[in-house]
Design an enzyme around this catalytic site. Structure first.
Site, PDB file in Angstrom:
ATOM      1  N   ASP A 192     -10.774   1.966  -3.188  1.00 19.17           N
ATOM      2  CA  ASP A 192     -11.318   1.613  -1.874  1.00 19.17           C
ATOM      3  C   ASP A 192     -12.840   1.597  -1.913  1.00 19.17           C
ATOM      4  O   ASP A 192     -13.476   1.131  -0.967  1.00 19.17           O
ATOM      5  CB  ASP A 192     -10.840   2.620  -0.820  1.00 19.17           C
ATOM      6  CG  ASP A 192      -9.433   2.306  -0.332  1.00 19.17           C
ATOM      7  OD1 ASP A 192      -8.883   1.263  -0.743  1.00 19.17           O
ATOM      8  OD2 ASP A 192      -8.886   3.100   0.454  1.00 19.17           O
ATOM      9  N   ASP A 235       0.835  -1.214   0.000  1.00 22.25           N
ATOM     10  CA  ASP A 235       0.000   0.000   0.000  1.00 22.25           C
ATOM     11  C   ASP A 235       0.867   1.259   0.000  1.00 22.25           C
ATOM     12  O   ASP A 235       2.080   1.202   0.276  1.00 22.25           O
ATOM     13  CB  ASP A 235      -0.923  -0.037   1.235  1.00 22.25           C
ATOM     14  CG  ASP A 235      -2.272   0.605   0.971  1.00 22.25           C
ATOM     15  OD1 ASP A 235      -2.362   1.460   0.058  1.00 22.25           O
ATOM     16  OD2 ASP A 235      -3.237   0.267   1.689  1.00 22.25           O
TER      17      ASP A 235
HETATM   18  C1  GLA Z   1      -5.731   1.726   2.223  1.00 24.34           C
HETATM   19  C2  GLA Z   1      -6.135   0.560   1.346  1.00 24.34           C
HETATM   20  C3  GLA Z   1      -7.196  -0.253   2.054  1.00 24.34           C
HETATM   21  C4  GLA Z   1      -6.659  -0.723   3.375  1.00 24.34           C
HETATM   22  C5  GLA Z   1      -6.192   0.439   4.204  1.00 24.34           C
HETATM   23  C6  GLA Z   1      -5.480  -0.041   5.453  1.00 24.34           C
HETATM   24  O1  GLA Z   1      -6.769   2.630   2.370  1.00 24.34           O
HETATM   25  O2  GLA Z   1      -6.577   0.999   0.105  1.00 24.34           O
HETATM   26  O3  GLA Z   1      -7.593  -1.348   1.262  1.00 24.34           O
HETATM   27  O4  GLA Z   1      -5.615  -1.615   3.153  1.00 24.34           O
HETATM   28  O5  GLA Z   1      -5.291   1.277   3.483  1.00 24.34           O
HETATM   29  O6  GLA Z   1      -5.053   1.012   6.256  1.00 24.34           O
END
Ligand code: GLA
Length: 738
Positions: free
Chosen positions: A549, A479
């Site tokens: 997301d 990420d």
């Molecule tokens: C980001 C990712 C999510 C999740 C969060 C965790 O927003 O896109 O899928 O993994 O971080 O903090």
């Protein structure tokens, strides 16, 4: 080595013979008589020549031409007026700022003596079977530019990049460096398509006429970004559509700040220039140093936007994604983020793993929260050791359990970031991007580690390597949850600090490459708060990407439609999550959520602790059905039959296997109006003479009056009525050749 003594004419004859022999099979050729370079692949020809002024001039980018067609010699365009000089309006392959060029340039250089004028001329070239490298030099200064062209014979996709070298004795500064300039011959009705968005709202397809005045697609953020993706397509308003007509398209393989500018020159030719973003850019070249640009790929299809994306998907599968041309099918994944957020612990994850295994999940992924003092997004990033309060015995018991259930194990990491509240930051506050004495602007309570630094790069690799070596981990979700601010690199001389835009990304690629080399079975997902870092550069080093997301299955339909214009379903993750969805409180059925996610690589992110028996039964049935069709969905040809864009009440896609023996139809009704019957859906891409049996995806009776079997011609010409009533309805069908 000394040459054996042969008369000069014999060398010429030998060279000509070698050229002739190479010619017969080569995709890249040079005609010495006309001084024209030509690359041919699939249904595409790309040609440029050396004109009388020694400039490299674009001649053709489009449909395949016949051998021997008259392409050259290239001849510069005469000045249009005292305002538009020849150098400016002649479509150069790599225009530099200098000599009166006013169109968008590919290169701008400032020399130590104050000179800012560069004029490039052809010097020499090297031909390979599917590639050519052309060397250009400034008319007076020791600046050399090598342009590299490749062509993929299977798709006709061109790859272009540049190497800029300082062969002199004094430093120079590159202020702007593109990978390539592509030219489209003047036409009145060019239309630009591009993708824009924001966090939780990525992948909106945009369209606008190509007119006078540049359209600039870019990221100034240090990474690819959600606002624009480094992809464009240009078609012709008068004759192009989804299914037919010419489309020129391109994608930049770079995960840092980038820019693609599309503009008409004064005579109406369209110039597409893409590469490093000149915003805040400067790259000092000491004597002997060089700068390589990323690759800017470009393709052409006469099969409309659909034909263009099918070509690009194939190119990405065969030439970009890991797997040596055959990317592995994506395992069905479970991820606990939406279910538990930071509240991960051994017992909770084990319970979820047991439930995930019951429905056929193949890879279990623990998301954020397993490490350091990570109980919220306020602390812990940077401290990649297991949180012993949550996992008292380390990760091993959970990993063993997951493996025992027949699943792979995956873990979330965000290696480029640090919370100020972390042991790493307390030990190394100088490791982040910063300007001394200036604020360090946090985002999601975190700062960006300066990966351009060798010590930071080595640390990140060492931590990840240890994590994967010490634990039996098959998958990392990588990420990256913010963009840059204060992009200083105080350890370098002020004039060298902007190199961070290049060196950071190079080191990121290096770490990913090293990690993969040391752990060849490890797979990685590129995530950046959703789809903030998806491009052909990162896709070469990661197996899958997280588009957003936003997991609302209805929003996802149009996002997946947009995404599919640039990137392959082979890498597109899509999760089934809870209803109502956290983004917009929309309620949808579990079947609807599954069918939406099955358009890509299926994952499940729902809180399985809240599921009833019936939900498990539905999920098990849909996961099993997905496994029967996933090769076709992920690696087949995608036909966007009905677009969900622009408020369409319905949408449909069809995926057809390469051998055309299986096809998968997804149809969605977003909201029914006034009791209208839905029109028949006509398929595409089937073999018209082949007979296909139809079945519901996931089982169940066929709608009344739907034939159980018919020819490909019938499904394509007559179509099938898919009776759906109500809001947020979905149907899936699979067609099998008999
Ligand atoms: C980001 C990712 C999510 C999740 C969060 C965790 O927003 O896109 O899928 O993994 O971080 O903090």
């Amino acid at each position: 080595m000394r040459r054996p003594s042969l008369p000069a004419w014999a060398w010429v004859a030998l060279a000509a013979h070698a050229l002739f022999v190479a010619d017969a099979r080569a995709a890249a050729r040079f005609d010495a008589a006309t001084r024209v370079f030509r690359l041919d692949g699939e249904r595409v020809t790309y040609a440029f020549g050396i004109n009388e002024a020694g400039q490299l001039q674009s001649l053709h980018w489009g449909g395949r031409l016949a051998d021997g067609d008259p392409l050259g010699p290239a001849k510069s365009l005469p000045s249009h007026s005292s305002f538009d000089l020849s150098a400016s309006i002649t479509p150069q392959e790599f225009p530099a700022q200098g000599g009166g060029v006013f169109t968008e340039v590919a290169l701008k250089v400032a020399y130590a003596d104050g000179n800012r004028d560069t004029v490039l001329r052809y010097v020499s070239h090297t031909l390979e079977r599917d590639a050519v490298t052309v060397r250009l030099r400034d008319i007076a200064l020791p600046l050399e530019v090598s342009l590299r062209y490749t062509i993929d014979p299977g798709t006709g996709v061109i790859g272009r990049s540049a190497r800029i070298e300082n062969l002199g004795r004094t430093p120079l500064r590159i202020d702007q460096a593109a990978s390539a300039a592509y030219t489209l011959a003047p036409q009145d009705d060019y239309r630009l398509h591009h993708l824009s968005g924001r966090w939780a709202g990525e992948w909106s397809l945009q369209q606008r006429p190509v007119s006078e005045g540049a359209s600039v697609l870019e990221s100034r953020r240090g990474s690819t970004g959600q606002q624009n993706t480094p992809w464009f397509a240009i078609d012709r308003g008068g004759s192009s559509g989804e299914d037919s007509g010419p489309v020129w398209f391109g994608a930049l393989a770079w995960s840092g700040s980038w820019r693609i500018s599309i503009d008409k020159d004064p005579l109406g030719a369209v110039r597409v220039v893409g590469g490093y973003n000149p915003y805040d850019f400067a790259y000092r070249l000491a004597p002997g140093e060089r700068l390589d640009t990323p690759v800017f790929y470009a393709g052409y299809s006469d099969g409309g936007m659909g034909g263009a994306s099918r070509l690009l998907h194939r190119f990405e599968r065969e030439r970009i994604l890991p797997g040596g041309g055959k990317p592995r099918l994506r395992p069905v994944l479970y991820n606990s983020w939406e279910a538990t957020e930071f509240a991960v612990d051994e017992a909770g994850q084990m319970a979820l793993a047991e439930k995930a295994a019951r429905i056929g999940v193949e890879r279990f992924v623990v998301d954020d929260g397993w490490f350091g003092a990570r109980n919220s997004d306020k602390a812990g990033l940077g401290d990649w050791s297991v949180n012993r309060a949550k996992f008292p015995n380390g990760l091993k018991p959970l990993i063993d359990k997951v493996h025992g259930l027949g699943m792979e194990f995956g873990l979330w990491v965000e290696p480029e970031m640090v919370n100020p509240d972390s042991d790493l930051y307390r030990a190394h506050p100088d490791w982040v991007l910063n300007f001394p004495e200036r604020p360090r602007t946090p985002a999601r309570n975190q700062l960006v580690l300066n990966l351009a630094r060798r010590d930071v790069r080595d640390h990140v690799l060492q931590v990840l390597d240890a994590l994967v070596t010490d634990n039996d981990i098959q998958f990392l979700k990588w990420d990256y949850n913010r963009n840059w601010s204060e992009p200083g690199w105080p350890q370098l001389a002020p004039e060298d600090q902007p190199k961070v835009y290049v060196e950071y990304v190079r080191n990121l690629y290096w770490i990913l490459g090293e990690l993969r080399r040391k752990h060849p079975k490890l797979e990685i997902e590129s995530c950046s708060g959703g789809g903030g870092r998806i491009d052909l550069g990162i896709m070469a080093l990661t197996d899958q990407v997280w588009p957003s997301d936003n997991t609302d299955p209805f929003d996802r339909l149009s996002m997946q439609d947009g995404f599919s214009h640039a990137y392959a379903p082979a890498a597109m993750m899509a999760w089934v999550t809870d209803s109502p969805n956290w983004v917009n409180r929309r309620e949808t059925s579990l079947d609807y959520r599954f069918l939406s996610s099955m358009q890509g690589a299926l994952g499940i992110g729902a809180n399985l602790n809240h599921w009833r028996d019936a939900d498990f039964a539905t999920a098990a049935r849909m996961v099993a059905a997905y496994k029967q069709v996933r090769a076709t969905v992920q690696q087949g040809d995608l036909y966007r039959l009905i677009s969900p864009a622009n408020g369409s009440p319905r949408s449909a896609t069809l995926s057809v296997s390469p051998d055309r023996r299986q096809a998968v139809l997804f149809a969605f009704l977003h909201s029914q109006s006034k009791g209208m019957q839905e029109p028949a859906i006509r398929l595409r891409g089937l073999d018209p003479r082949q007979r296909y049996r139809i079945a519901r995806l996931g089982g169940g009776a066929l709608p009344e009056a739907m034939p159980a079997e018919a020819s490909g011609a019938y499904w394509m010409e007559h179509g099938l009525a898919v009776p759906m009533r109500g809001d947020f309805q979905a149907s899936g069908f699979v067609f099998e050749a008999k």
